[in-house]
Design a protein around this motif. Structure first.
Motif, PDB file in Angstrom:
ATOM      1  N   GLY A   1       0.817  -1.237  -0.116  1.00 24.88           N
ATOM      2  CA  GLY A   1       0.133   0.060   0.054  1.00 24.88           C
ATOM      3  C   GLY A   1       0.780   1.286  -0.350  1.00 24.88           C
ATOM      4  N   CYS A   2       0.200   2.242   0.402  1.00 23.35           N
ATOM      5  CA  CYS A   2       0.969   3.485   0.486  1.00 23.35           C
ATOM      6  C   CYS A   2       1.973   3.594   1.421  1.00 23.35           C
ATOM      7  CB  CYS A   2      -0.022   4.776   0.792  1.00 23.35           C
ATOM      8  SG  CYS A   2      -0.569   4.864   2.472  1.00 23.35           S
ATOM      9  N   GLY A   3       2.031   2.813   2.520  1.00 25.47           N
ATOM     10  CA  GLY A   3       3.191   2.840   3.438  1.00 25.47           C
ATOM     11  C   GLY A   3       2.976   3.768   4.800  1.00 25.47           C
ATOM     12  N   THR A   4       1.991   4.411   4.534  1.00 29.57           N
ATOM     13  CA  THR A   4       1.801   5.670   5.703  1.00 29.57           C
ATOM     14  C   THR A   4       0.405   5.796   6.351  1.00 29.57           C
ATOM     15  OG1 THR A   4       1.295   7.467   4.110  1.00 29.57           O
ATOM     16  CG2 THR A   4       3.445   7.000   4.947  1.00 29.57           C
ATOM     17  N   CYS A   5      -0.725   5.023   5.824  1.00 27.11           N
ATOM     18  CA  CYS A   5      -2.216   5.154   6.268  1.00 27.11           C
ATOM     19  C   CYS A   5      -2.213   4.241   7.482  1.00 27.11           C
ATOM     20  CB  CYS A   5      -3.014   4.769   5.479  1.00 27.11           C
ATOM     21  SG  CYS A   5      -3.149   3.164   4.855  1.00 27.11           S
TER      22      CYS A   5
ATOM     23  N   CYS B   1      -1.675   0.354   6.607  1.00 26.40           N
ATOM     24  CA  CYS B   1      -0.284   0.183   6.152  1.00 26.40           C
ATOM     25  C   CYS B   1       0.660   0.020   7.425  1.00 26.40           C
ATOM     26  CB  CYS B   1       0.267   1.399   5.172  1.00 26.40           C
ATOM     27  SG  CYS B   1      -0.408   1.075   3.424  1.00 26.40           S
TER      28      CYS B   1
ATOM     29  N   CYS C   1      -5.261  -0.722   2.042  1.00 30.72           N
ATOM     30  CA  CYS C   1      -4.970   0.484   1.872  1.00 30.72           C
ATOM     31  C   CYS C   1      -5.886   0.985   0.705  1.00 30.72           C
ATOM     32  CB  CYS C   1      -3.633   0.664   1.357  1.00 30.72           C
ATOM     33  SG  CYS C   1      -2.930   2.334   1.070  1.00 30.72           S
TER      34      CYS C   1
HETATM   35 ZN   LIG Z   1      -1.997   2.758   2.932  1.00 31.05          ZN
END
Ligand SMILES: [Zn+2]
Ligand SMILES: [Zn+2]
Length: 352
Positions: free
Chosen positions: A101-105, A108, A116
């Protein structure tokens, strides 16, 4: 780096050569040793999912851009790692968790990137494993598979994980309850392989292909099978359960026939879990789930935590392997045709 790419929806895949990427930051470059072929690759290749009737979802509208290297069931060897990578080094063999995924939400950050809303799934939105190499954005997506064979391990990243996560959602089930599994394709067989690690409930697998059902019985003794090609699925399950119905149904096909049957056989307080992407529409009388306290839900792939759990089960338990056949990567296109015809028993895996 050589990649077998989708350059035009529905057209033959094409080999393209690129400069091998140098990983930066937390990226890891993995040399592919096995890549499973999934039924969803077929949808990406064709460019759409059927919604029933004339309606379709086009993958282009969901953010899939071409050219694309498909393949989201990847095992490979770490060839190079970016300067910020910890935990793996060149030479390590790993299974790639592709649902990046985005890595930050919040999803994630809690190792549930499959939920994500800005997915970067490998082989779907970014380049995957029909290739000599795949660039993984972070070492956290790599899972240790020591002791497992590459061609067995790769399919746990999608088929295995999807089946496992759906099974977990159906739990807990008691030993006097019934779990019905619909569809003995790759996902269904993966579910049959591990189901006894999760429950003692009665398990019945439904399909319309005797050869696939035979494979189910040889994989996990005690799992019952039902060929519904000549029989009505709902009335047969009702007979088999003394009219109680199924306490949980996991529909790995999920087209309009199977979804209707899955809903129809559901017990009081039962749960129907929709997994397959074969497409169709479901209509049902709205008071029924209310009066019977039923749950209808979907399940999409699974989390990183669940993939590690599943791999631990596979490593620790002496489970019978799901049949796997390997093919040279050049044969990806003809293989997709056979996947489309439903001719594959178990899983098909590409090797370089
Ligand atoms: Zn994410
Ligand atoms: Zn898949």
């Amino acid at each position: 780096m050589k990649s077998l790419q989708l350059t035009d929806f529905g057209k033959p895949l094409q080999w393209n050569e690129y400069e091998t990427p140098e990983p930066v930051g937390k990226e890891v470059l993995v040399k592919v040793s096995a890549c499973g072929v999934c039924h969803s690759d077929l949808h990406i290749w064709e460019g759409y999912y059927e919604l029933g009737g004339e309606e379709r979802i086009y993958v282009k509208e969901r953010g899939v851009n071409l050219p694309l290297t498909m393949g989201h069931e990847v095992v490979g060897v770490v060839e190079a790692a970016g300067p910020d990578v910890t935990g793996v080094k060149p030479g390590d063999k790993r299974l790639v968790y592709p649902w990046v995924g985005c890595g930050t939400c919040k999803y994630c950050r809690s190792e549930r990137p499959q939920m994500c809303s800005k997915p970067r799934s490998l082989g779907v939105y970014t380049n995957g494993g029909y290739s000599s190499h795949v660039l993984v954005p972070d070492a956290q997506y790599l899972v240790n598979i020591d002791g497992l064979r590459d061609e067995q391990a790769c399919s746990y990243a999608c088929a295995g994980l999807t089946a496992y996560s759906a099974l977990k959602k159906a739990m807990p089930l008691e030993s006097d309850e019934t779990l019905v599994l619909v569809g003995a394709g790759g996902l269904g067989l993966m579910a049959v392989q591990v189901v006894r690690e999760l429950t003692d409930a009665r398990v019945i697998m439904m399909d319309i292909d005797d050869e696939k059902l035979e494979t189910v019985r040889s994989l996990t003794p005690g799992v019952e099978t039902l060929n519904t090609s000549q029989k009505d699925a709902v009335s047969t399950i009702m007979e088999m359960t003394a009219n109680a119905g199924a306490n949980a149904v996991i529909d790995f096909v999920n087209n309009e026939h199977t979804a209707k049957a899955s809903f129809g056989m559901l017990a009081k307080n039962g749960q129907m879990i929709m997994v397959g992407l074969f497409g169709g529409k479901l209509t049902f009388p709205t008071p029924v789930p209310a009066l019977k306290n039923q749950t209808i839900r979907g399940s999409y792939t699974g989390s990183l935590v669940e993939l590690r759990e599943l791999i631990d089960i596979i490593k620790e338990k002496d489970l019978r392997p799901v049949p796997v056949k390997t093919y040279p990567m050049d044969e990806a296109a003809s293989l997709l045709d056979r996947v489309k015809d439903g001719k594959i028993i178990g899983r098909a895996v590409l090797t370089p």
